[in-house]
Design an enzyme around this catalytic site. Structure first.
Site, PDB file in Angstrom:
ATOM      1  N   TYR A   8       0.802  -1.217   0.000  1.00  0.00           N
ATOM      2  CA  TYR A   8       0.000   0.000   0.000  1.00  0.00           C
ATOM      3  C   TYR A   8       0.843   1.279   0.000  1.00  0.00           C
ATOM      4  O   TYR A   8       0.306   2.372  -0.098  1.00  0.00           O
ATOM      5  CB  TYR A   8      -0.920   0.039   1.231  1.00  0.00           C
ATOM      6  CG  TYR A   8      -1.963  -1.046   1.257  1.00  0.00           C
ATOM      7  CD1 TYR A   8      -3.113  -0.941   0.482  1.00  0.00           C
ATOM      8  CD2 TYR A   8      -1.804  -2.172   2.053  1.00  0.00           C
ATOM      9  CE1 TYR A   8      -4.074  -1.930   0.497  1.00  0.00           C
ATOM     10  CE2 TYR A   8      -2.758  -3.165   2.078  1.00  0.00           C
ATOM     11  CZ  TYR A   8      -3.896  -3.047   1.300  1.00  0.00           C
ATOM     12  OH  TYR A   8      -4.850  -4.036   1.321  1.00  0.00           O
ATOM     13  N   HIS A  13      -4.225   6.570  -1.045  1.00  0.00           N
ATOM     14  CA  HIS A  13      -4.786   6.535   0.304  1.00  0.00           C
ATOM     15  C   HIS A  13      -3.692   6.733   1.368  1.00  0.00           C
ATOM     16  O   HIS A  13      -3.998   7.051   2.504  1.00  0.00           O
ATOM     17  CB  HIS A  13      -5.465   5.184   0.515  1.00  0.00           C
ATOM     18  CG  HIS A  13      -6.793   5.237   1.226  1.00  0.00           C
ATOM     19  ND1 HIS A  13      -7.520   6.382   1.442  1.00  0.00           N
ATOM     20  CD2 HIS A  13      -7.523   4.226   1.774  1.00  0.00           C
ATOM     21  CE1 HIS A  13      -8.640   6.093   2.079  1.00  0.00           C
ATOM     22  NE2 HIS A  13      -8.657   4.792   2.301  1.00  0.00           N
ATOM     23  N   TYR A  61      -5.472  -1.023   9.366  1.00  0.00           N
ATOM     24  CA  TYR A  61      -5.971  -0.524   8.089  1.00  0.00           C
ATOM     25  C   TYR A  61      -6.722   0.780   8.327  1.00  0.00           C
ATOM     26  O   TYR A  61      -7.187   1.059   9.434  1.00  0.00           O
ATOM     27  CB  TYR A  61      -6.871  -1.577   7.417  1.00  0.00           C
ATOM     28  CG  TYR A  61      -6.038  -2.701   6.856  1.00  0.00           C
ATOM     29  CD1 TYR A  61      -5.397  -2.566   5.631  1.00  0.00           C
ATOM     30  CD2 TYR A  61      -5.857  -3.870   7.584  1.00  0.00           C
ATOM     31  CE1 TYR A  61      -4.596  -3.585   5.124  1.00  0.00           C
ATOM     32  CE2 TYR A  61      -5.054  -4.893   7.092  1.00  0.00           C
ATOM     33  CZ  TYR A  61      -4.427  -4.736   5.857  1.00  0.00           C
ATOM     34  OH  TYR A  61      -3.624  -5.732   5.382  1.00  0.00           O
ATOM     35  N   ASN A  63      -9.611   2.011   7.777  1.00  0.00           N
ATOM     36  CA  ASN A  63     -10.952   2.053   8.358  1.00  0.00           C
ATOM     37  C   ASN A  63     -10.981   1.639   9.829  1.00  0.00           C
ATOM     38  O   ASN A  63     -12.037   1.629  10.440  1.00  0.00           O
ATOM     39  CB  ASN A  63     -11.932   1.212   7.536  1.00  0.00           C
ATOM     40  CG  ASN A  63     -11.546  -0.235   7.452  1.00  0.00           C
ATOM     41  OD1 ASN A  63     -10.460  -0.629   7.877  1.00  0.00           O
ATOM     42  ND2 ASN A  63     -12.421  -1.043   6.891  1.00  0.00           N
ATOM     43  N   ASP A  88      -5.759  11.817   2.751  1.00  0.00           N
ATOM     44  CA  ASP A  88      -6.120  11.997   1.346  1.00  0.00           C
ATOM     45  C   ASP A  88      -7.548  12.498   1.257  1.00  0.00           C
ATOM     46  O   ASP A  88      -8.375  12.204   2.115  1.00  0.00           O
ATOM     47  CB  ASP A  88      -5.976  10.672   0.591  1.00  0.00           C
ATOM     48  CG  ASP A  88      -6.880   9.574   1.148  1.00  0.00           C
ATOM     49  OD1 ASP A  88      -7.771   9.132   0.415  1.00  0.00           O
ATOM     50  OD2 ASP A  88      -6.706   9.168   2.312  1.00  0.00           O
ATOM     51  N   ASN A 109     -13.523   6.434   5.322  1.00  0.00           N
ATOM     52  CA  ASN A 109     -13.718   5.508   6.432  1.00  0.00           C
ATOM     53  C   ASN A 109     -12.707   5.692   7.562  1.00  0.00           C
ATOM     54  O   ASN A 109     -13.005   5.405   8.714  1.00  0.00           O
ATOM     55  CB  ASN A 109     -13.703   4.063   5.935  1.00  0.00           C
ATOM     56  CG  ASN A 109     -14.940   3.741   5.126  1.00  0.00           C
ATOM     57  OD1 ASN A 109     -16.012   4.299   5.364  1.00  0.00           O
ATOM     58  ND2 ASN A 109     -14.802   2.876   4.146  1.00  0.00           N
TER      59      ASN A 109
END
Length: 185
Positions: A8, A13, A61, A63, A88, A109
């Site tokens: 990631y 994000h 993560y 969220n 972001d 989220n």
């Protein structure tokens, strides 16, 4: 804010985590895993923009960011009103920066998780524009993709400008920082 792991690292994000790395480097703050209430984040303490700061990135993560944020606020005995979240923002064009306190989550989220865990939306935000996805691309797919080759040409400058905006926010307060940052972008 960002998602954990190398897969990631270059995603849109994760731009908040990228800005955090710039800030930590500037301040000479080493981010390391914590224990207890701090175990779900890497963090470090130091001085930035003339203030004592705790820089942190959840290891969860996006969220699920709220739990680690709440744990760090409690551990360091910091009020939520001092929290600055760098994230972001789909609803802002790429490379545009906006600063604000409170407001909605706009479908983000990570922000929703922080709001749920802190019980308020009244925290500071450095919103780093990543723009809307082209055509009919799903926004979730857009944020989980790496920056385009065109965007990558401007990314380093964007990270520096977002770090500058964060420091300005810390040094001069929201209104003064908005007056300087918003006309530029």
């Amino acid at each position: 804010m960002g998602n954990p792991g190398p897969g990631y690292a270059g995603n849109r994000h994760n731009v908040g985590a990228m800005v955090l790395d710039v800030l930590a480097d500037r301040a000479g703050i080493r981010l390391s895993p914590g224990k207890g209430a701090r175990s779900r984040a890497v963090s470090g303490e130091g001085r930035l923009a003339g203030r004592r700061v705790v820089l942190a990135r959840p290891l969860t993560y996006m969220n699920e960011s709220g739990g680690p944020v709440r744990g760090l606020l409690d551990y360091h005995k910091l009020p939520v009103t001092d929290l600055v979240v760098v994230h972001d923002e789909l609803d802002i064009d790429f490379a545009v920066l906006r600063l604000k306190r409170g407001g909605g989550e706009g479908g983000h989220n990570g922000l929703r998780s922080i709001t749920r865990s802190t019980g308020t939306k009244d925290y500071l935000r450095v919103r780093v524009g990543i723009g809307r996805p082209p055509g009919r691309q799903d926004p979730a797919d857009h944020v989980l993709k790496d920056f385009s080759s065109t965007e990558r040409k401007e990314l380093d400058l964007l990270l520096v400008e977002a770090a500058d905006a964060t420091e300005l926010l810390l040094a001069r307060g929201l209104e003064a920082a908005q007056n300087e940052v918003h006309p530029r972008s």
